[in-house]
Motif scaffolding. Structure first.
Motif, short mmCIF file in Angstrom:
data_model
loop_
_atom_site.label_atom_id
_atom_site.label_comp_id
_atom_site.label_asym_id
_atom_site.label_seq_id
_atom_site.Cartn_x
_atom_site.Cartn_y
_atom_site.Cartn_z
N HIS A 403 152.20 -8.38 -77.49
CA HIS A 403 152.69 -8.44 -79.09
C HIS A 403 153.42 -9.85 -79.40
N SER A 404 153.39 -10.61 -78.56
CA SER A 404 153.86 -12.00 -78.44
C SER A 404 152.99 -13.03 -79.03
N ASN A 405 152.80 -13.75 -79.99
CA ASN A 405 151.95 -14.71 -80.10
C ASN A 405 151.93 -15.84 -79.17
N VAL A 406 153.25 -16.35 -78.85
CA VAL A 406 152.93 -17.28 -77.73
C VAL A 406 152.99 -16.84 -76.22
N GLU A 407 153.77 -15.95 -76.05
CA GLU A 407 154.06 -15.45 -74.71
C GLU A 407 152.85 -14.69 -73.97
N GLU A 408 152.08 -14.22 -74.77
CA GLU A 408 151.19 -13.04 -73.95
C GLU A 408 150.20 -13.70 -73.04
N TYR A 409 149.97 -13.31 -71.89
CA TYR A 409 148.85 -14.01 -70.89
C TYR A 409 148.31 -12.83 -70.02
N ALA A 410 147.21 -13.09 -69.71
CA ALA A 410 146.44 -12.10 -68.80
C ALA A 410 146.25 -12.81 -67.29
N ASP A 411 146.65 -12.16 -66.25
CA ASP A 411 146.65 -12.69 -64.86
C ASP A 411 145.00 -12.73 -64.39
N ILE A 412 144.57 -13.83 -64.59
CA ILE A 412 143.16 -13.67 -64.30
C ILE A 412 142.93 -13.89 -62.92
N GLY A 413 143.83 -14.65 -61.94
CA GLY A 413 144.04 -14.51 -60.54
C GLY A 413 143.63 -13.04 -59.97
N ALA A 414 144.35 -12.10 -60.90
CA ALA A 414 144.02 -10.79 -60.39
C ALA A 414 142.52 -10.11 -60.49
N ILE A 415 141.77 -10.81 -61.24
CA ILE A 415 140.38 -10.31 -61.54
C ILE A 415 139.73 -9.58 -60.24
N PRO A 416 139.67 -10.40 -59.11
CA PRO A 416 138.95 -9.76 -57.94
C PRO A 416 139.53 -8.44 -57.68
N ARG A 417 140.85 -8.29 -57.44
CA ARG A 417 141.45 -7.08 -56.89
C ARG A 417 141.33 -6.11 -58.05
N ARG A 418 141.40 -6.36 -59.22
CA ARG A 418 141.44 -5.20 -60.14
C ARG A 418 140.07 -4.81 -60.55
N LEU A 419 139.11 -5.60 -60.37
CA LEU A 419 137.39 -5.29 -60.59
C LEU A 419 137.23 -4.21 -59.27
N TYR A 420 137.69 -4.64 -58.21
CA TYR A 420 137.51 -3.73 -56.90
C TYR A 420 138.33 -2.37 -57.25
N LEU A 421 139.60 -2.37 -57.57
CA LEU A 421 140.21 -1.23 -57.87
C LEU A 421 139.59 -0.42 -58.67
N SER A 422 139.13 -0.79 -59.74
CA SER A 422 138.33 -0.20 -60.97
C SER A 422 136.96 0.41 -60.38
N SER A 423 136.34 -0.46 -59.77
CA SER A 423 134.74 0.10 -59.44
C SER A 423 134.75 0.85 -58.13
N ARG A 424 135.75 0.60 -57.16
CA ARG A 424 135.76 1.53 -56.16
C ARG A 424 136.53 3.07 -56.49
N LEU A 425 137.36 3.11 -57.37
CA LEU A 425 138.01 4.22 -57.98
C LEU A 425 136.65 5.28 -58.62
N ILE A 426 135.77 4.48 -59.25
CA ILE A 426 134.72 5.12 -60.20
C ILE A 426 133.80 5.70 -58.73
N MET A 427 133.61 4.63 -57.74
CA MET A 427 132.71 5.42 -56.66
C MET A 427 133.23 6.37 -56.03
N GLU A 428 134.63 6.51 -56.02
CA GLU A 428 135.12 7.72 -55.20
C GLU A 428 135.22 8.90 -55.89
N ILE A 429 135.60 8.74 -57.51
CA ILE A 429 135.60 9.90 -58.31
C ILE A 429 134.20 10.60 -58.37
N ALA A 430 133.27 9.48 -58.60
CA ALA A 430 131.74 10.01 -58.56
C ALA A 430 131.41 10.83 -57.64
N GLN A 431 131.90 10.17 -56.29
CA GLN A 431 131.43 10.95 -55.19
C GLN A 431 132.27 12.12 -54.68
#
Ligand SMILES: [Zn+2]
Length: 433
Positions: A403-431
């Motif tokens: 909600h800040s015009n200037v300060e808002e950022y996303a930590d794109i360095g975290a993409i590999p581990r967040r994608l891993y978390l999200s997809s592995r969670l779905i695999m576990e839930i699905a199974q």
């Protein structure tokens, strides 16, 4: 030389110990999640470059078209529906969801909002950019130095990072050939930042048709990433006061001073705030008076009310109603306006188990998640939870300065581990694990 060999051996032993403590990582998945980083950044950039302030009809239409293309590229069947009408919080545009079918038995709903708090024109002032560097961060384990890689732009974290994570998680699962689910639905709404009146019924309905809802609001980045067990419900109440104008110097007693009634209303109700009960009540906006020598005949005040327990909320609202009848000035007229409220979210046992599972999965890639008992920020997870099905929050990217015009950022360095978390969670839930 010997020394070096010894050191190398000692290091091997240390690494061996660490490896023994780290849960087994799905190596192929992590490699694929790492390889998916550039494409995820590209998605995020595309999302940021379409402005979607909650009231921006043109931008919202462009975003819905973009998302329809993305969903279709994943082979999803797409449904668009006009946001439901609300007088208090009019949403613009269409909510959209895409469904893919698999061969398993579980149905999983992924949600994130496409709207932002940023008004049209913010993007021109704060365009998409990437910044990298090294910084010192205070963590619960002490001060550490770490590299960062951040993307800036309006809404980049909240919640465009969530939208990008959803799309690229499904893309990743498809590249892995994972089909062991009955159905995955990706849903994006247009009005989270203004209360979700136009999408809450759809969110609850979709959640009830799925086994689990995963919500992709951003998580904190500094000092730690987090997941929540509960989030406050919220409502903003407005009080309108009518008085009577009069000459402020010559005959003030002929008037009814709305500003005085307003001030007394604020002072006599500010005590409703109760941190111990996670009930936060604070007056935030006040308007009255226009001319220095006229007794003001109108006043309007707005407060924000956040709560965990609906009982506490109703008690607070009852006290406000009581104050409406106990006027300070006999001649004033007071009206209390209570718009629809956002329910609170409290994870049930199944939801808590999902948090535990996420914490464990994240350890596989060296990540750590701090479990937050309760946050004051509202979330659409609350509408999904009304379905009675388990809901997990927050699976977007780590970020900062929402909600800040200037300060808002996303930590794109975290993409590999967040994608891993999200997809592995779905695999576990699905199974069903
Ligand atoms: Zn958000």
């Amino acid at each position: 030389m010997l020394n070096t060999r010894l050191s190398a051996l000692a290091l091997l032993l240390v690494v061996g110990v660490v490896a023994a403590q780290t849960p087994a990582r799905h190596e192929a998945l992590f490699a694929a999640a790492t390889a998916a980083k550039p494409q995820t950044i590209e998605t995020l950039k595309n999302l940021v470059n379409i402005e979607t302030g909650s009231a921006n009809a043109e931008g919202m239409a462009a975003m819905t078209n973009y998302l329809e293309g993305e969903l279709k590229s994943l082979g999803a069947s797409v449904t668009r529906s006009k946001a439901a009408f609300s007088t208090e919080n009019p949403a613009v545009g269409e909510n959209i969801y895409g469904t893919i079918k698999g061969t398993g038995s579980k149905k999983i709903l992924m949600i994130a909002h496409m709207d932002t708090v940023h008004v049209k024109g913010t993007l021109a002032k704060q365009p998409w950019r990437i910044a990298t560097g090294v910084e010192k961060v205070k963590t619960p384990a002490g001060e550490v130095e770490r590299a960062f890689e951040r993307a800036y732009g309006p809404g980049v974290a909240d919640a465009k990072s969530g939208v990008a994570t959803i799309l690229n998680t499904v893309r990743l699962l498809q590249k892995q050939g994972f089909k062991d689910f009955a159905q995955i639905t990706m849903m994006f709404n247009t009005d989270e930042e203004i209360g979700s009146d136009g999408s809450k019924a759809l969110i609850q309905q979709l959640a009830s048709q799925h086994d689990v809802t995963l919500s992709y609001e951003p998580t904190s980045s500094v000092p730690v990433e987090a997941m929540i067990l509960a989030a406050s419900g919220s409502v903003s109440v407005t009080v309108k006061i009518k008085g009577k104008s009069a000459h402020a110097g010559a005959e003030p007693e002929k008037g009814v001073n709305a500003l005085v009634e307003m001030s007394d209303f604020v002072l006599s109700t500010m005590g409703l705030d109760n941190k111990d009960k996670a009930l936060r009540f604070n007056w935030t906006i006040a308007q009255s008076g226009a001319v220095f020598n006229i007794i003001p005949d109108e006043a309007t005040i707005t407060a924000t009310l956040r709560y965990l327990s609906p009982v506490d909320r109703d008690e607070a609202l009852a006290k406000l109603k009581e104050r409406v009848t106990n006027k300070k000035l006999a001649g004033s007229e007071i009206t209390l306006i209570v718009p629809p409220f956002r329910p609170s979210f409290i994870a049930d046992a199944a939801g808590k188990a999902l948090v535990t599972k996420a914490v464990e999965i994240y350890k596989e890639v060296g990540g750590s998640i701090y479990v937050v008992p309760v946050t004051g920020a509202g979330t659409d997870a609350a509408f999904a939870a009304l379905s009675g099905k388990p809901v997990l929050e927050a699976l977007g990217l780590p970020g900062f300065g929402y909600h800040s015009n200037v300060e808002e950022y996303a930590d794109i360095g975290a993409i590999p581990r967040r994608l891993y978390l999200s997809s592995r969670l779905i695999m576990e839930i699905a199974q069903g694990k």
